[in-house]
Scaffold this active site. Structure first.
Site, PDB file in Angstrom:
ATOM      1  N   ASP A  20       0.866  -1.184   0.000  1.00  0.00           N
ATOM      2  CA  ASP A  20       0.000   0.000   0.000  1.00  0.00           C
ATOM      3  C   ASP A  20       0.902   1.235   0.000  1.00  0.00           C
ATOM      4  O   ASP A  20       1.442   1.617   1.037  1.00  0.00           O
ATOM      5  CB  ASP A  20      -0.908   0.007   1.242  1.00  0.00           C
ATOM      6  CG  ASP A  20      -1.753   1.293   1.280  1.00  0.00           C
ATOM      7  OD1 ASP A  20      -2.569   1.438   2.205  1.00  0.00           O
ATOM      8  OD2 ASP A  20      -1.564   2.138   0.386  1.00  0.00           O
ATOM      9  N   ASP A  92      -6.049   5.616   4.256  1.00  0.00           N
ATOM     10  CA  ASP A  92      -4.614   5.776   4.478  1.00  0.00           C
ATOM     11  C   ASP A  92      -4.170   5.262   5.840  1.00  0.00           C
ATOM     12  O   ASP A  92      -3.431   5.933   6.565  1.00  0.00           O
ATOM     13  CB  ASP A  92      -4.209   7.252   4.336  1.00  0.00           C
ATOM     14  CG  ASP A  92      -4.159   7.669   2.870  1.00  0.00           C
ATOM     15  OD1 ASP A  92      -5.004   7.174   2.112  1.00  0.00           O
ATOM     16  OD2 ASP A  92      -3.284   8.459   2.485  1.00  0.00           O
ATOM     17  N   HIS A 135      -5.114  11.899  13.545  1.00  0.00           N
ATOM     18  CA  HIS A 135      -6.114  11.790  12.475  1.00  0.00           C
ATOM     19  C   HIS A 135      -7.294  10.905  12.861  1.00  0.00           C
ATOM     20  O   HIS A 135      -8.340  10.952  12.196  1.00  0.00           O
ATOM     21  CB  HIS A 135      -5.487  11.211  11.192  1.00  0.00           C
ATOM     22  CG  HIS A 135      -4.421  12.071  10.620  1.00  0.00           C
ATOM     23  ND1 HIS A 135      -4.620  13.373  10.201  1.00  0.00           N
ATOM     24  CD2 HIS A 135      -3.105  11.823  10.429  1.00  0.00           C
ATOM     25  CE1 HIS A 135      -3.492  13.876   9.747  1.00  0.00           C
ATOM     26  NE2 HIS A 135      -2.553  12.968   9.880  1.00  0.00           N
ATOM     27  N   ASP A 172       2.924  18.867  13.630  1.00  0.00           N
ATOM     28  CA  ASP A 172       2.999  17.867  12.560  1.00  0.00           C
ATOM     29  C   ASP A 172       2.579  18.544  11.256  1.00  0.00           C
ATOM     30  O   ASP A 172       1.800  19.507  11.273  1.00  0.00           O
ATOM     31  CB  ASP A 172       2.017  16.729  12.896  1.00  0.00           C
ATOM     32  CG  ASP A 172       2.106  15.575  11.915  1.00  0.00           C
ATOM     33  OD1 ASP A 172       2.635  14.522  12.286  1.00  0.00           O
ATOM     34  OD2 ASP A 172       1.654  15.750  10.758  1.00  0.00           O
ATOM     35  N   HIS A 174       0.731  17.488   8.937  1.00  0.00           N
ATOM     36  CA  HIS A 174      -0.625  17.150   8.491  1.00  0.00           C
ATOM     37  C   HIS A 174      -1.637  17.743   9.480  1.00  0.00           C
ATOM     38  O   HIS A 174      -1.343  17.880  10.668  1.00  0.00           O
ATOM     39  CB  HIS A 174      -0.821  15.633   8.447  1.00  0.00           C
ATOM     40  CG  HIS A 174       0.065  14.932   7.473  1.00  0.00           C
ATOM     41  ND1 HIS A 174       1.300  14.404   7.837  1.00  0.00           N
ATOM     42  CD2 HIS A 174      -0.072  14.689   6.143  1.00  0.00           C
ATOM     43  CE1 HIS A 174       1.861  13.844   6.771  1.00  0.00           C
ATOM     44  NE2 HIS A 174       1.071  14.012   5.737  1.00  0.00           N
ATOM     45  N   ASP A 265       7.334  15.426  10.654  1.00  0.00           N
ATOM     46  CA  ASP A 265       7.313  15.443   9.196  1.00  0.00           C
ATOM     47  C   ASP A 265       7.284  16.889   8.682  1.00  0.00           C
ATOM     48  O   ASP A 265       7.269  17.122   7.485  1.00  0.00           O
ATOM     49  CB  ASP A 265       6.126  14.635   8.642  1.00  0.00           C
ATOM     50  CG  ASP A 265       4.854  14.845   9.438  1.00  0.00           C
ATOM     51  OD1 ASP A 265       3.934  14.013   9.304  1.00  0.00           O
ATOM     52  OD2 ASP A 265       4.764  15.846  10.189  1.00  0.00           O
ATOM     53  N   TYR A 305       8.939  10.939   8.871  1.00  0.00           N
ATOM     54  CA  TYR A 305       9.194   9.784   8.005  1.00  0.00           C
ATOM     55  C   TYR A 305      10.586   9.788   7.388  1.00  0.00           C
ATOM     56  O   TYR A 305      10.967   8.820   6.739  1.00  0.00           O
ATOM     57  CB  TYR A 305       8.094   9.702   6.938  1.00  0.00           C
ATOM     58  CG  TYR A 305       6.748   9.707   7.606  1.00  0.00           C
ATOM     59  CD1 TYR A 305       5.991  10.890   7.708  1.00  0.00           C
ATOM     60  CD2 TYR A 305       6.274   8.578   8.269  1.00  0.00           C
ATOM     61  CE1 TYR A 305       4.802  10.921   8.399  1.00  0.00           C
ATOM     62  CE2 TYR A 305       5.074   8.599   8.967  1.00  0.00           C
ATOM     63  CZ  TYR A 305       4.349   9.770   9.040  1.00  0.00           C
ATOM     64  OH  TYR A 305       3.175   9.809   9.751  1.00  0.00           O
TER      65      TYR A 305
HETATM   66  C1  LIG Z   1       0.677  11.236  11.869  1.00  0.00           C
HETATM   67  C2  LIG Z   1       0.703  11.735  10.452  1.00  0.00           C
HETATM   68  O1  LIG Z   1       0.029  12.976  10.389  1.00  0.00           O
HETATM   69  O2  LIG Z   1       2.027  11.998  10.052  1.00  0.00           O
HETATM   70  C3  LIG Z   1       0.053  10.735   9.488  1.00  0.00           C
HETATM   71  C4  LIG Z   1       0.081  11.182   8.052  1.00  0.00           C
HETATM   72  C5  LIG Z   1      -0.789  10.295   7.150  1.00  0.00           C
HETATM   73  C6  LIG Z   1      -0.546  10.590   5.685  1.00  0.00           C
HETATM   74  C7  LIG Z   1      -1.520   9.808   4.816  1.00  0.00           C
HETATM   75  N1  LIG Z   1      -1.237  10.021   3.390  1.00  0.00           N
HETATM   76  C8  LIG Z   1       0.014   9.408   2.982  1.00  0.00           C
HETATM   77  C9  LIG Z   1       0.240   9.549   1.489  1.00  0.00           C
HETATM   78  C10 LIG Z   1       1.624   8.994   1.135  1.00  0.00           C
HETATM   79  N2  LIG Z   1       2.276   9.865   0.206  1.00  0.00           N
HETATM   80 ZN   LIG Z   2       2.012  14.056   9.751  1.00  0.00          ZN
END
Ligand SMILES: CC(O)(O)CCCCCNCCCN
Ligand SMILES: [Zn+2]
Length: 664
Positions: A20, A92, A135, A172, A174, A265, A305
Site C-alpha cells: 500500500d 490511508d 487523524h 505535525d 498534516h 514530518d 518519516y
Molecule cells: C501522523 C501523520 O500525520 O504523520 C500521518 C500522516 C498520514 C498521511 C496519509 N497520506 C500518505 C500519502 C503517502 N504519500
Molecule cells: Zn504528519
C-alpha cells in the site's frame, strides 16, 4: 524537576503486511531510530524513564465510540485477508494483528505522561509512540492513526485533574482533523495546527482544514488552522507563525497544561512535508511553549518519516525539555509571501475572538481560501520554486550544532553586603582592569558610581561578560549602583570580538540612551511608558506602553509580537536585560521575559539591576536558573492605543526587519 521519557519497544512490533504505497512510510524503524538517537546522545539517561501502559476501554471511550472500539478489538484475531478487508473501510491506514495492542500502549503512554506531569513527578516529557493519533476520529481510524492519543490525553487531564484549559499545539505537517473534530465546540481545549494544505490539494484534502475553521458554537475562536499553501517553508515561517499567531493567543488563553502533537514530518527532508525547516527549529518551538502552564508540557510523537531528520528533531526537542541551552538560528530572513498570507488570514479570522489579535489587519486581497481557483500567477510561482529547490529526501542539511551546558549556569556580581540568591554562583574574581579603562570609567562618570568598589563592580562585570561569551557561564545577574551608567559601559566598552551583536532590552523609562550605534553592533529595544519621540535608527526601537511596564497585557504583546521576532532576526551573541529603577514591571512578567530571552545567544543573558531593586533578585535568579515562569494570570484587554501602536510600529519597521511582517 526532570523530563519524562516514555518508550516501549513493543510499539515497534507491527508493520504493513501488504502493498500500500500510501502507508509504506509508517515503519517501525521510526521509533527505533528516535529512541536510539536519544540513547546514543546520552539524552535518554538524563530523562526519567516512565513505563508505558495500555489505555483502558473507558479511557479510549473518552474519544472513540463503543462500536469502533469493539471493531478494533477483533483485529488481533483476524486473518490477513480479514485485516485487509477491515482496513478498506478507513483511509490511508493499515491494521495488523498487534496494532490494537500498540495503539493501547500509545494512548496509555500519553496518559502516563499526563500523570507524571500533573502529579509533579516531572516538569515535562515526551512519549515516543506509534501508531500516531491525531487523524483518528470518534468512529474511524485514519492516516496511520487508530486511537487519538493526544485527544484522549486532553479529556483525561480534564476529567482526572480538573484541568480547566488545555492547549494542544500540533506542529505535525498534516492537519489533525481528528483533534479538531473532537474539540471544535469546546472552549476548554484550544487546538492549534499548521499543515501542508496547498489550497486543499494536499491530504487529507479537507475544506475544514483551512484558516476559516475557527471552531463552532461556544468553541468559536478555540480552533486555529494555519494552512501552508506552498512547500519549502523554512525556520522563519514557523517562528513567524508562533510569534504572530500562536503565542499571543496561547498567552491570552493561559492554559493549565500544554500537549504537543509532536510530528516531525514538518522538518527538512521529510517526504510528506517537503518543508525546509531544520531540526534545531524544534528546540525553539519547544522552548517557546515552556513558559506556558508553569512549564507543564507533554509532547507525544505523531509523524516524521525521514529517519535522519526525525531522530535529530526528537533529540532537539528532548534537549530543550531538559533545559539545555538553545542553538542559535542563523540568517532568518523573514516569512515568505505565502506564509505571510496564511498568517494574515489566520490572524484576521481570529481577531474577533482574541483581544491580543484585535488589531490584526484585514485578510489579504488575494483570498487564499480553497474557493479561490489557482491563478496563472500561482502556477508561475510554483514553477519558480523548481523541483530541485524543493526539499525532498535528497536534500541535505547540516548536523544540528552541539548545545553544550556551561559549567556554571548562573553567576552574580553583587556588592559584598548583599546575599547571593540560591543557585547563583557569586563571581568575586576579577581581572584588574587596565588603568586606561579605569580612568575612562572614572572620567566618564563623575558620579560616585565608580568609586573604589564601583571599579571592582565593573571589573567583575567585564569578567562575567568574558566568561559568558566563552560559554564558561550561561547567564548572570549584576547589581550596580546605576544601571544606566553600567549599561553605557557595557555597550561602549564591549571590545570582545566574540560579541558581534548585543541585544539590549531596556525595561523602564530611559534616563539617557544617547549611545546608539548605527553599525548594527547593538540593537536596543526599549519598553517604557515614555512617549518616545521619532524612532532614532533601525537599531533603536522604543516601544511605548501608555500605562507603562506595569501593564502586563501590553508588555507581553510587545515581547511576543515585536521583541521575539526582532531578536530572532538579529541573532545576538549576548543579551543585556536592563531593569530601569521604578519600571513597575510585574514579577511574573519579568520572569516570562527572562525565560523567553533564553532563546537567544545560547542563553547568554546578562541582567543589570539597580542595587535598590535587590528585592526582585530571587525571582530573577529563578528565571535565570531555568525554572518555568509563573503564568500571567487574568490578563486585561490590552490598551487599544497600545495594540494599535504596536501594529503601526511593526508596519513601519517591517521594511528593515522582515520577521515583523504580518501583512502581505
Ligand atoms: C501522523 C501523520 O500525520 O504523520 C500521518 C500522516 C498520514 C498521511 C496519509 N497520506 C500518505 C500519502 C503517502 N504519500
Ligand atoms: Zn504528519
Amino acid at each position: 524537576m526532570g523530563t519524562a521519557l516514555l518508550y516501549d519497544e513493543e510499539m515497534t512490533k507491527y508493520k504493513l503486511l501488504w502493498v500500500d504505497p500510501a502507508c509504506k512510510i509508517e515503519v517501525p524503524e521510526r521509533l527505533i531510530v528516535s529512541y536510539e538517537a536519544l540513547v546514543r546522545s546520552g539524552l535518554s539517561d538524563r530523562c526519567i524513564s516512565i513505563p508505558a501502559r495500555e489505555a483502558s476501554d473507558s479511557e479510549i471511550l473518552l474519544v472513540h465510540s463503543e462500536l469502533y472500539l469493539e471493531a478494533v478489538k477483533k483485529t488481533p484475531y483476524m486473518t490477513l485477508e480479514d485485516l485487509k478487508e477491515f482496513t478498506l473501510q478507513f483511509g490511508d491506514v493499515y491494521f495488523h494483528p498487534n496494532i490494537y495492542h500498540c495503539a493501547k500502549l500509545a494512548s496509555g503512554s500519553a496518559l502516563q505522561l499526563v500523570d507524571s506531569v500533573m502529579t509533579g513527578k516531572v516538569r515535562n516529557g515526551i512519549a515516543l509512540v506509534r501508531p500516531p493519533g491525531h487523524h483518528s476520529m470518534h468512529g474511524a481510524a485514519n492516516g496511520f492513526c487508530v486511537f487519538n492519543n493526544v485527544a484522549i490525553a486532553a479529556r483525561y487531564a480534564k476529567q482526572k485533574y480538573g484541568v480547566k484549559r488545555v492547549l494542544i499545539v500540533d506542529w505535525d505537517i498534516h492537519h489533525g482533523q481528528g483533534v479538531q473534530y473532537c474539540f471544535e465546540d469546546d472552549p476548554s481545549v484550544l487546538y492549534f495546527s499548521w499543515h501542508r494544505y496547498e489550497h486543499q490539494n494536499f491530504w487529507p484534502n479537507l475544506r475544514e482544514s483551512d484558516y476559516d475553521s475557527v471552531g463552532k458554537e461556544s468553541g468559536a475562536g478555540f480552533n486555529i488552522n494555519v494552512p501552508w499553501n506552498n512547500v519549502g517553508m523554512e525556520n522563519s515561517d514557523y517562528l513567524s507563525v508562533f510569534c504572530h499567531v500562536l503565542l499571543p493567543v496561547a498567552y491570552e488563553f493561559c492554559p493549565d497544561l500544554v500537549l504537543v502533537c509532536a510530528g516531525f514530518d514538518s522538518a527538512i527532508g521529510d517526504p510528506e512535508g517537503e518543508m525546509c525547516a531544520t531540526p534545531d527549529i524544534f528546540a525553539h518551538l519547544t522552548h517557546l511553549l515552556m513558559n506556558l502552564a508553569g512549564g507543564k508540557l507533554c509532547a507525544v510523537l505523531e509523524g516524521g518519516y525521514n529517519l535522519t531528520s526525525l531522530a535529530q528533531s526528537v533529540c532537539q526537542t528532548v534537549q530543550t525539555l531538559l533545559g539545555d541551552p538553545l542553538p542559535q538560528l542563523a540568517n532568518l530572513r523573514g516569512p515568505c509571501k505565502s506564509a505571510i498570507e496564511s498568517l494574515q488570514c489566520a490572524r484576521s479570522a481570529h481577531r474577533r475572538y482574541w483581544s491580543f489579535l484585535k488589531h490584526a489587519a484585514d485578510p489579504p486581497m488575494t483570498d487564499i481560501s480553497t474557493k479561490h481557483v489557482k491563478s496563472a500567477m500561482e502556477e508561475e510561482e510554483k514553477t519558480e520554486m523548481a523541483e530541485e529547490e524543493r526539499c525532498t529526501e535528497g536534500k541535505v542539511w547540516p548536523e544540528p550544532p552541539e548545545r553544550l551546558c556551561p559549567p556554571v549556569c548562573s553567576a552574580s556580581v553583587l556588592p559584598d553586603d548583599v546575599a547571593c540568591p540560591d543557585g547563583l554562583k557569586r563571581l568575586s574574581s576579577s581581572k584588574d582592569l587596565e588603568p586606561l579603562l579605569v580612568s575612562k570609567l572614572k572620567n566618564r562618570f563623575r558620579t560616585a558610581a565608580v568609586d573604589g568598589d564601583g571599579v571592582t563592580t565593573f571589573s567583575r562585570l567585564y569578567t562575567l561578560i568574558e566568561k559568558l561569551v566563552v560559554n564558561e557561564i550561561r547567564n548572570g545577574l549584576v547589581l550596580v549602583p546605576d544601571v544606566a551608567a553600567a549599561m553605557m559601559c557595557v555597550v561602549q566598552d564591549l571590545t570582545s570580538d566574540l560579541v558581534k551583536r548585543v541585544l539590549v532590552v531596556c525595561v523602564g523609562k530611559e534616563k539617557e540612551l544617547d549611545y546608539i550605534t548605527t553599525d548594527g553592533k547593538v540593537l536596543v529595544v526599549q519598553i517604557s511608558s515614555e512617549d518616545s519621540e521619532e524612532q532614532r535608527s533601525k537599531y533603536y526601537i522604543p516601544v511605548c506602553l501608555k500605562k507603562g511596564c506595569s501593564d502586563t497585557s501590553g508588555f507581553i504583546q510587545a515581547v511576543l509580537g515585536l521583541l521575539l521576532p526582532l531578536g530572532y532576526e538579529y541573532n545576538p551573541d549576548l543579551v543585556l536585560l536592563v531593569r530601569m529603577p521604578g519600571s513597575g514591571v510585574v514579577d511574573s512578567m519579568w520572569q516570562q521575559l527572562i525565560g523567553l530571552l533564553q532563546g537567544f545567544a545560547k542563553g547568554h543573558t546578562l541582567v543589570l539591576m539597580q542595587v535598590n531593586e535587590k528585592a526582585c533578585m530571587g525571582s530573577t535568579a529563578s528565571a535565570l536558573l531555568g525554572h518555568p515562569a509563573p503564568p500571567l494570570q487574568d490578563l486585561q484587554t490590552p490598551f487599544p492605543e497600545d495594540g494599535d501602536a504596536l501594529e503601526r510600529l511593526r508596519e513601519r519597521l517591517q521594511a528593515d526587519w522582515k520577521m515583523l511582517q504580518t501583512t502581505s
